[in-house]
Motif scaffolding. Structure first.
Motif, mmCIF file in Angstrom:
data_model
loop_
_atom_site.group_PDB
_atom_site.id
_atom_site.type_symbol
_atom_site.label_atom_id
_atom_site.label_comp_id
_atom_site.label_asym_id
_atom_site.label_seq_id
_atom_site.Cartn_x
_atom_site.Cartn_y
_atom_site.Cartn_z
ATOM 1 N N GLN A 93 0.859 -1.189 0.188
ATOM 2 C CA GLN A 93 0.241 0.006 0.017
ATOM 3 C C GLN A 93 0.898 1.227 0.158
ATOM 4 N N THR A 94 0.433 2.324 0.425
ATOM 5 C CA THR A 94 1.281 3.512 0.411
ATOM 6 C C THR A 94 2.347 3.235 1.490
ATOM 7 N N GLY A 95 3.620 3.903 0.949
ATOM 8 C CA GLY A 95 4.966 3.650 1.699
ATOM 9 C C GLY A 95 5.018 4.178 2.900
ATOM 10 N N SER A 96 3.960 5.088 3.462
ATOM 11 C CA SER A 96 3.933 5.433 5.133
ATOM 12 C C SER A 96 3.164 4.776 5.632
ATOM 13 N N GLY A 97 2.410 3.488 5.171
ATOM 14 C CA GLY A 97 1.315 3.045 6.215
ATOM 15 C C GLY A 97 0.122 3.708 6.536
ATOM 16 N N THR A 98 -0.102 4.883 5.700
ATOM 17 C CA THR A 98 -1.189 5.756 6.162
ATOM 18 C C THR A 98 -2.638 4.972 5.985
ATOM 19 N N GLN A 99 -2.766 4.066 5.170
ATOM 20 C CA GLN A 99 -3.957 3.255 5.092
ATOM 21 C C GLN A 99 -4.092 2.229 6.338
ATOM 22 N N THR A 100 -3.255 1.654 7.015
ATOM 23 C CA THR A 100 -3.077 0.901 8.014
ATOM 24 C C THR A 100 -3.303 1.845 9.329
ATOM 25 N N ASN A 101 -2.797 3.024 9.122
ATOM 26 C CA ASN A 101 -3.058 3.778 10.474
ATOM 27 C C ASN A 101 -4.657 4.450 10.624
ATOM 28 N N MET A 102 -4.934 4.534 9.217
ATOM 29 C CA MET A 102 -6.397 4.925 9.214
ATOM 30 C C MET A 102 -7.489 3.742 9.325
ATOM 31 N N ASN A 103 -6.969 2.586 8.913
ATOM 32 C CA ASN A 103 -7.444 1.451 9.441
ATOM 33 C C ASN A 103 -8.091 1.252 10.888
ATOM 34 N N SER A 137 0.173 9.554 10.091
ATOM 35 C CA SER A 137 0.693 8.365 10.019
ATOM 36 C C SER A 137 2.160 8.375 9.817
ATOM 37 N N ASN A 138 2.916 9.516 9.400
ATOM 38 C CA ASN A 138 4.281 9.605 9.372
ATOM 39 C C ASN A 138 5.137 9.262 10.440
ATOM 40 N N ASP A 139 4.473 9.562 11.751
ATOM 41 C CA ASP A 139 4.968 9.442 13.341
ATOM 42 C C ASP A 139 4.487 7.950 13.815
ATOM 43 N N THR A 140 3.129 7.776 13.519
ATOM 44 C CA THR A 140 2.482 6.787 14.162
ATOM 45 C C THR A 140 3.164 5.413 13.726
ATOM 46 N N PHE A 141 3.376 5.613 12.438
ATOM 47 C CA PHE A 141 3.637 3.967 11.881
ATOM 48 C C PHE A 141 5.206 3.578 12.359
ATOM 49 N N PRO A 142 6.271 4.793 12.080
ATOM 50 C CA PRO A 142 7.248 4.099 12.667
ATOM 51 C C PRO A 142 7.468 3.841 14.258
ATOM 52 N N THR A 143 6.541 4.589 15.190
ATOM 53 C CA THR A 143 6.496 4.061 16.373
ATOM 54 C C THR A 143 5.668 2.812 16.641
ATOM 55 N N ILE A 344 15.255 -5.246 3.787
ATOM 56 C CA ILE A 344 15.192 -4.048 4.582
ATOM 57 C C ILE A 344 16.616 -3.064 4.522
ATOM 58 N N GLY A 345 17.629 -3.483 3.963
ATOM 59 C CA GLY A 345 18.579 -2.461 4.032
ATOM 60 C C GLY A 345 18.309 -1.515 2.763
ATOM 61 N N ILE A 346 17.636 -2.098 1.640
ATOM 62 C CA ILE A 346 17.417 -1.510 0.543
ATOM 63 C C ILE A 346 16.281 -0.450 0.764
ATOM 64 N N ALA A 347 15.358 -0.868 1.434
ATOM 65 C CA ALA A 347 14.348 -0.279 1.716
ATOM 66 C C ALA A 347 14.556 1.224 2.587
ATOM 67 N N ASN A 352 13.642 9.599 1.583
ATOM 68 C CA ASN A 352 13.561 10.829 0.572
ATOM 69 C C ASN A 352 13.314 12.119 1.508
ATOM 70 N N PHE A 353 14.200 13.090 1.404
ATOM 71 C CA PHE A 353 13.666 14.315 2.301
ATOM 72 C C PHE A 353 13.348 13.719 3.662
ATOM 73 N N GLU A 354 11.851 14.051 3.927
ATOM 74 C CA GLU A 354 11.655 14.143 5.398
ATOM 75 C C GLU A 354 10.905 12.827 5.749
ATOM 76 N N LEU A 355 10.860 11.717 4.954
ATOM 77 C CA LEU A 355 10.104 10.616 5.111
ATOM 78 C C LEU A 355 10.653 9.398 4.408
ATOM 79 N N ASN A 356 10.752 8.357 5.011
ATOM 80 C CA ASN A 356 11.092 7.142 4.393
ATOM 81 C C ASN A 356 9.709 6.580 4.028
ATOM 82 N N VAL A 357 9.378 6.052 2.568
ATOM 83 C CA VAL A 357 8.111 5.565 2.167
ATOM 84 C C VAL A 357 8.163 4.044 1.811
#
Length: 461
Positions: A93-103, A137-143, A344-347, A352-357
């Motif tokens: 899904q989206t690389g930030s995990g936004t849809q899972t956060n919203m789920n 989502s950008n701080d909840t998913f990595p948390t 994991i290493g490649i991902a 990029n800039f302020e977020l890993n997606v």
């Protein structure tokens, strides 16, 4: 039966029996990719986080006491019941995990609102305005990634490592005096005790336990409070502190707020480091399992120094065949973990800039590695190591037949003469003693005094 849910894009039909809302439904329809679902451990970590944010927001007077109680009720309900059918989203899904956060937000809002209705209250929870308050989502998913990683390592991997470590300690002591031939380059080498050989395996596990515990110190750092880009927009200055303290109390773990939220959102070096230790563990268990299946090879046309438990028939065509199946399973786990490490290493390099997606694929592979290693090690220990027995007759025969016992003569007659004895014994298919006596380099008494395997398994002054 369907019901209508709405979001900023409009109306969406959702199955009446499901707890999710419009954004989850859109993700289900827009990402029909693969069968890999978001791991249960991650969902539980998200719920623990949402529970803690509700408490923090209430303390900071951002939500009412009633809404806090409804959110806490919803979180506890999910944590105490098997509701994974309501968290159906795939990893891809989206690389930030936004849809899972919203789920998670939508399901908790649904359960919380049911609670409010049953209690006769008019207030209602909104997935964004209440469940996701002060968050992105950008701080909840990595948390949630870090919470899930820490809890899974502590609940599954470390106990499995402690279990196999204890088995190896006991076996190293049990066979500390059983002398066998050592091997280097897959060739005969100087003597070693079986206990010493096992102690090498045991020390691998012992060191990995230390490394894993060190990695937890870094995984304990949480990104919450960074919100969208690390600045903490829309969050109280004490929000992160309150949330992390609540998570720590709830999980009984020493989590802490990441010192630099810009780093926490765009970099996953802590996950890379921790999974590097998992890769090292995979390399070690690969070596241990391979050693054991090589030593058990045969039973008549191989090395045959070990006898492994018979767990199941080994062949569909060859009667009586027994295979080292637990070793094979563990080595397959090892190569999967090594592959996960590459992913994991490649991902993690793609911040990029302020977020890993690439967050979903990182945590999916990380948690898979933890689970596979924990399960594989536990099974290997209980169904192979515990019942493994040395074939002492074969070990003694191999030891006495080894030409490398000649190494003990180096200090007495020199390398060149010792080499000549070994070559003669091999070429003429005679014993080392016969070769030494025929060459006249030693008397029988001297040979027996110098070539004593029991004196060759440790340094001697």
């Amino acid at each position: 039966m369907k019901r209508i849910e709405t979001d900023t894009l409009g109306q969406v039909e959702v199955d009446q029996s499901k707890y999710w809302g419009a954004q989850t439904q859109r993700s289900l329809e827009n990402f029909p990719i693969g069968i890999e679902k978001m791991p249960t451990q991650l969902i539980r970590a998200f719920v623990i986080l949402k529970r803690s944010t509700a408490v923090a927001n209430y303390r900071l007077k951002k939500i009412s006491k009633l809404k806090k109680e409804a959110i806490v009720y919803a979180c506890d309900h999910v944590l105490n019941h098997d509701l994974m059918e309501h968290f159906p989203l795939v990893v891809w899904q989206t690389g930030s995990g936004t849809q899972t956060n919203m789920n998670v937000n939508e399901v908790l809002a649904f359960i919380g609102n049911q609670f409010l209705i049953e209690q006769g209250h008019n207030e209602r929870l909104h997935p964004n305005d209440d469940i996701n308050k002060s968050q992105s989502s950008n701080d909840t998913f990595p948390t949630a990634m870090h919470i899930a990683a820490v809890l899974e390592i502590e609940a599954q991997l470390l106990p499995a490592l402690d279990e196999i470590n204890q088995t190896l300690i006991e076996q190293a002591d049990k066979y500390r005096d059983l002398i066998k031939i050592g091997r280097t380059h897959l060739q005969d080498a100087t003597p070693i005790t079986f206990g010493q050989e096992i102690s090498g395996w045991q020390h691998m596990i012992e060191k990995i336990i230390v490394m894993v515990k060190e990695d937890l110190n870094y995984l304990n750092e949480l990104a919450i409070g960074g919100t969208a880009v690390g600045t903490g927009l829309n969050a109280h200055s004490k929000f992160s502190e309150y949330v992390v303290n609540e998570i720590s109390q709830f999980t009984n773990r020493p989590f802490k707020s990441a010192a630099n939220k810009f780093h926490a959102l765009t970099s996953h070096d802590q996950m890379v480091r921790a999974h590097g230790t998992l890769k090292a563990l995979a390399a070690n268990v690969m070596k241990i399992a391979n050693d054991i299946r090589w030593l058990a090879s045969g039973p008549r046309a191989g090395i045959g120094e070990l006898v492994l438990p018979t767990n199941e028939p080994g062949s569909s065509i060859m009667p009586g065949k027994v295979n080292p199946t637990q070793a094979e399973a563990l080595t397959m786990v090892a190569v999967q973990v090594m592959g996960n490490d590459t992913t994991i290493g490649i991902a993690a390099s793609q911040g990029n800039f302020e977020l890993n997606v690439f967050k979903p694929v990182i945590i999916y592979n990380f948690l898979q590695s933890v689970q596979l290693l924990a399960d594989g090690i536990r099974s290997f220990n209980r169904r192979c190591l515990v019942g493994m027995k040395p074939n002492e007759t074969v070990m003694t025969e191999d030891l006495n037949a080894s030409l490398m016992l000649v190494t003990a003569l180096n200090p007495h007659i020199g390398y060149d003469k010792a080499s000549e004895i070994a070559k003669k014994a091999y070429k003429e298919n005679i014993t080392l003693k016969q070769a030494a006596l025929e060459l006249g380099y030693l008397t029988e008494t001297e040979f027996e005094q110098f070539v004593d395997p029991a004196k060759m398994v440790e340094p001697r002054d």
